[in-house]
Design a protein around this motif. Structure first.
Motif, short mmCIF file in Angstrom:
data_model
loop_
_atom_site.label_atom_id
_atom_site.label_comp_id
_atom_site.label_asym_id
_atom_site.label_seq_id
_atom_site.Cartn_x
_atom_site.Cartn_y
_atom_site.Cartn_z
N ARG A 1 -4.82 -6.92 -1.94
CA ARG A 1 -4.29 -5.56 -1.75
C ARG A 1 -4.24 -4.80 -3.07
O ARG A 1 -3.77 -3.69 -3.12
N HIS A 2 -4.69 -5.43 -4.17
CA HIS A 2 -4.59 -4.81 -5.48
C HIS A 2 -5.87 -4.05 -5.84
O HIS A 2 -6.92 -4.26 -5.25
N HIS B 1 -1.43 5.33 0.68
CA HIS B 1 -2.35 5.12 1.81
C HIS B 1 -2.44 3.63 2.11
O HIS B 1 -3.44 2.98 1.79
N ASP B 2 -1.39 3.10 2.71
CA ASP B 2 -1.35 1.67 3.00
C ASP B 2 -2.51 1.23 3.89
O ASP B 2 -2.94 0.08 3.83
N GLU B 3 -3.05 2.14 4.68
CA GLU B 3 -4.19 1.78 5.53
C GLU B 3 -5.41 1.40 4.69
O GLU B 3 -6.20 0.54 5.10
N VAL C 1 -5.64 4.65 -3.30
CA VAL C 1 -4.85 3.86 -2.36
C VAL C 1 -3.36 4.17 -2.40
O VAL C 1 -2.64 3.82 -1.45
N ALA C 2 -2.88 4.82 -3.46
CA ALA C 2 -1.46 5.14 -3.55
C ALA C 2 -1.05 6.04 -2.39
O ALA C 2 -1.65 7.08 -2.15
N LYS D 1 -5.75 3.53 -7.97
CA LYS D 1 -4.51 4.29 -7.78
C LYS D 1 -4.20 5.01 -9.09
O LYS D 1 -4.51 4.53 -10.18
N ARG E 1 -5.17 -0.09 1.69
CA ARG E 1 -4.85 -1.44 1.21
C ARG E 1 -5.06 -2.46 2.34
O ARG E 1 -5.49 -3.59 2.09
N ASP E 2 -4.79 -2.05 3.59
CA ASP E 2 -5.05 -2.92 4.74
C ASP E 2 -6.54 -3.24 4.84
O ASP E 2 -6.93 -4.37 5.16
N GLU F 1 -7.42 -5.76 2.23
CA GLU F 1 -6.95 -7.08 2.63
C GLU F 1 -7.87 -7.69 3.69
O GLU F 1 -8.20 -8.88 3.63
#
Length: 103
Positions: free
Chosen positions: A66-67, A52-54, A49-50, A24, A56-57, A60
């Motif tokens: 998620r980092h 774009h939660d998908e 990834v900033a 990010k 991070r999903d 995970e």
């Protein structure tokens, strides 16, 4: 969202693996990893990834985290992930040597 580093030195061959960096903007560990790769002539694909939660999903689901940064290094059809910003472990991984995760 996705950008590839390409330079005259940065290319993928059998001895130069395919590298994916999950990062990010503003993450100094992420920048440290990308600078190392660029300095040493490794091509990589950057997944931002900033916002774009998908993405991070996906991290995970794949690794239980998620980092960022996460670095995936591929040799053929096999990929190994580095889940911590450790340049020594990254060097070993890029050389095709096994690493031990501490995360």
């Amino acid at each position: 969202m996705t950008q590839a580093f390409n330079s005259t030195e940065g290319f993928t061959t059998a001895s130069n693996p395919h590298v994916i960096v999950w990062s990010k903007t503003g993450c100094h560990f992420c920048q440290e990893i990308k600078t190392y790769l660029e300095t040493n002539g490794y091509a990589y694909t950057n997944l931002e990834v900033a916002g774009h939660d998908e993405l991070r999903d996906i991290l995970e689901a794949k690794y239980g985290i998620r980092h960022v940064p996460v670095v995936e290094v591929g040799q053929g059809a096999t990929y190994t992930a580095l889940l911590e910003p450790d340049l020594e472990k990254l060097r070993h991984l890029l050389a095709g040597q096994p690493i031990q995760q501490s995360v």
